[in-house]
Design an enzyme around this catalytic site. Structure first.
Site, short mmCIF file in Angstrom:
data_model
loop_
_atom_site.label_atom_id
_atom_site.label_comp_id
_atom_site.label_asym_id
_atom_site.label_seq_id
_atom_site.Cartn_x
_atom_site.Cartn_y
_atom_site.Cartn_z
N GLY A 97 0.81 -1.21 0.00
CA GLY A 97 0.00 0.00 0.00
C GLY A 97 0.84 1.26 0.00
O GLY A 97 0.56 2.22 -0.75
N ARG B 192 9.47 -24.34 0.88
CA ARG B 192 8.73 -24.42 2.14
C ARG B 192 7.68 -25.53 2.17
O ARG B 192 7.45 -26.13 3.22
CB ARG B 192 8.05 -23.07 2.41
CG ARG B 192 9.02 -21.98 2.80
CD ARG B 192 8.34 -20.65 2.96
NE ARG B 192 9.31 -19.63 3.34
CZ ARG B 192 9.01 -18.34 3.42
NH1 ARG B 192 7.79 -17.91 3.16
NH2 ARG B 192 9.94 -17.46 3.77
N SER C 128 8.11 -12.42 -1.46
CA SER C 128 6.93 -11.64 -1.05
C SER C 128 7.25 -10.15 -0.96
O SER C 128 6.48 -9.31 -1.46
CB SER C 128 6.37 -12.15 0.28
OG SER C 128 7.31 -12.03 1.32
#
Length: 535
Positions: free
Chosen positions: A14, A272, A372
């Protein structure tokens, strides 16, 4: 209102989007239900991937191939290639705005190797990488005098159809947590950057209490499509008793995973999903699982892994320089989300999305560690620029009194619900149910049982009303609205998981243990709960 961009969410994605929309000439307002410094971005501790040098044989192409391999055939190669090629620019931009990356003796940005990577390409700031990126972005947003509205809960997106029959966004309705008032904010474009939905797993998630998928649920209600909702990544190393994350940086630095017999049973730097499955199987045998970093030494831990040491001491009452750290896998990251195109735009005009709430098809069935933070910078910048470009050409004049009245009536109706059922108890039950039935390993009957339970809870929402009827700071009301969103997304996850009759990445079906090329496609779910597949 012409040239106004509203960004919903004040985490990394954001704030990156807000800065880039502002730099592109738009009037920007950032909306957050808490405060920027509390964002989930601060939990991305390990680092941000970028190939800054080919000195050790690493390359952008290797980054692309590692990402595609981790995604188990379900990522869009063009999107992955774009992200990996933009990675060095993304890190250079973060460096230029003041992110305090750790440095090598010759003052280069320090990098470490994370699971599934060819080489040491994850740029880091001790084990506080996400936190330091977030704080730097927040400082830049304040310096740019971008307006931030704190403690505003996203109630709904405002949309309607144009003359050609295409739906477009013209603003948002918010619930002001402080005053209890409904606020209507008009916009030329809206960027959703509200994070993922892992809190569906309640106490079995590494995420903050705010990761309830509000933006994904609002977009779905508005008519946007969501995709790949069944793919939930379980981080291998959450603290056993609290589900607090112990970063992959601990394994990247050389930490070992041990069972009760002191045996290493898996390569700690596999992707993962593979590590989590191996831990799951050991636990099923009755083993306790531990992370061992004692051999790294107290000095190294204090310098490079200070946060992990503090968390272990605070939540497990152990000193990782001397003791084994008890761990378990926990829901950590949602690969699915709002379906977006190569411009970060959704199927609704003027609605963009970035970060964990969006599905840019770069993570596929399993996200590569370190991607990410990279995703939120690369696509946050893209979303900000494109939302500003769209806003310059959008202008609709309207009176918004009716919208405010409509949503005030909705809140009043919710407050009239009865209190026959305690929704907090149901929320705890939902987390237990999801961890057991929709966890690392799944099968049809358990998934169908979970779906029935979720549908029953959804149908009983009018019996789960709030006890607190106050207007100001009614956290009971906000938590009810979050639970309502989580039920909606839980149903989307289950419908997608039941339909995907194969095992791929983070989605492992005991009854369909092999990958099936029939399902080498993205699961699409629309507002009418129809499931389809798309390449």
């Amino acid at each position: 209102m012409k040239n106004r961009v509203i960004v919903v969410g004040a985490g990394g994605a954001g704030l990156v989007a807000a800065l880039n929309a502002h730099e592109s000439g738009a009037e920007v307002v950032v909306i957050t239900k808490e405060y920027p410094a509390r964002s989930q971005t601060c939990m991305a501790q390990g680092g941000i991937n970028a190939v800054l040098s080919g000195d050790e044989g690493d390359s952008v192409e290797m980054h692309v191939q590692n990402t595609l391999k981790s995604a188990n055939g379900l990522a869009n190669e063009g999107a992955v290639r774009y992200m990996c090629e933009e990675a060095p620019k993304a890190v250079a931009w973060l460096d230029s705005i003041g992110v305090p990356f750790s440095r090598t003796p010759n003052s280069k940005i320090a990098q470490r190797k994370l699971g599934g990577a060819y080489g040491a390409r994850s740029c880091y700031a001790q084990d506080y990488t996400g936190l330091k990126i977030l704080h730097t972005l927040y400082d830049r947003v304040l310096a740019a005098q971008i307006e931030i509205l704190n403690e505003r809960y996203l109630f709904e997106l405002l949309s309607e159809f144009d003359e050609s029959g295409k739906k477009y966004i013209y603003g948002v309705s918010l619930l002001n947590k402080r005053s209890g008032e409904i606020e209507i904010h008009e916009a030329s474009s809206v960027i959703i950057a509200t994070g993922g939905y892992s809190r569906v797993y309640n106490n079995y998630s590494t995420n903050s209490l705010s990761s309830t998928g509000d933006g994904v649920a609002a977009a779905l209600r508005a008519g946007a499509r969501v995709s790949d909702m069944e793919f939930v990544q379980f981080h291998p190393t959450a603290l056993k008793n609290s589900s607090i994350l112990i970063s992959e940086s601990a394994r990247g630095a050389g930490g070992h995973l041990l069972n009760s017999r002191g045996e290493r049973f898996v390569n700690e730097l596999l992707p993962r999903d593979e590590v989590s499955k191996a831990i799951h199987d050991e636990i099923a045998k009755g083993e306790d699982i531990y992370l061992d970093i004692r051999h790294l030494g107290a000095g190294f831990i204090e310098k490079e892994l200070p946060q992990e040491a503090k968390l272990a001491k605070l939540y497990e009452n152990i000193d990782p320089a001397q003791d084994l750290i008890p761990i378990k896998p926990a829901a950590h990251y949602t690969m699915g989300g709002i379906e977006v195109d190569s411009n970060s735009s959704t199927s609704i005009g003027g609605l963009f999305a970035a970060g964990e709430c969006a599905n840019h098809r770069v993570h596929g069935a399993n996200r590569l560690g370190g991607n990410s933070l990279l995703e939120l910078v690369v696509f946050g910048r893209q979303a900000g620029v494109n939302a500003a470009k769209y806003a310059k050409n959008f202008s609709k004049d309207r009176t918004l009194f009716k919208e405010k009245e409509f949503f005030e009536d909705e809140i009043a109706e919710i407050k009239r619900f009865t209190n026959e059922i305690n929704f907090y108890e149901k929320q705890a039950y939902l987390g237990e149910l999801f961890y057991k039935n929709v966890g690392i390993k799944r099968e049809k009957e358990a998934l169908q049982d979970a779906l029935k339970a979720v549908e029953e809870m959804r149908d009983n929402l009018p019996k789960m009303g709030v006890n607190d009827k106050a207007k100001e700071y009614n956290t009971n009301l906000i938590e009810f609205l979050e639970f309502k969103n989580m039920l909606m997304l839980a149903e989307a996850v289950l419908l997608s998981a039941i339909n995907r009759q194969e095992s791929r990445g983070a989605h492992f079906r005991i009854d369909f243990p092999e990958a099936d090329e029939t399902y080498r496609a993205h699961t699409i779910l629309d507002a009418d709960k129809r499931v389809s597949y798309e390449n």
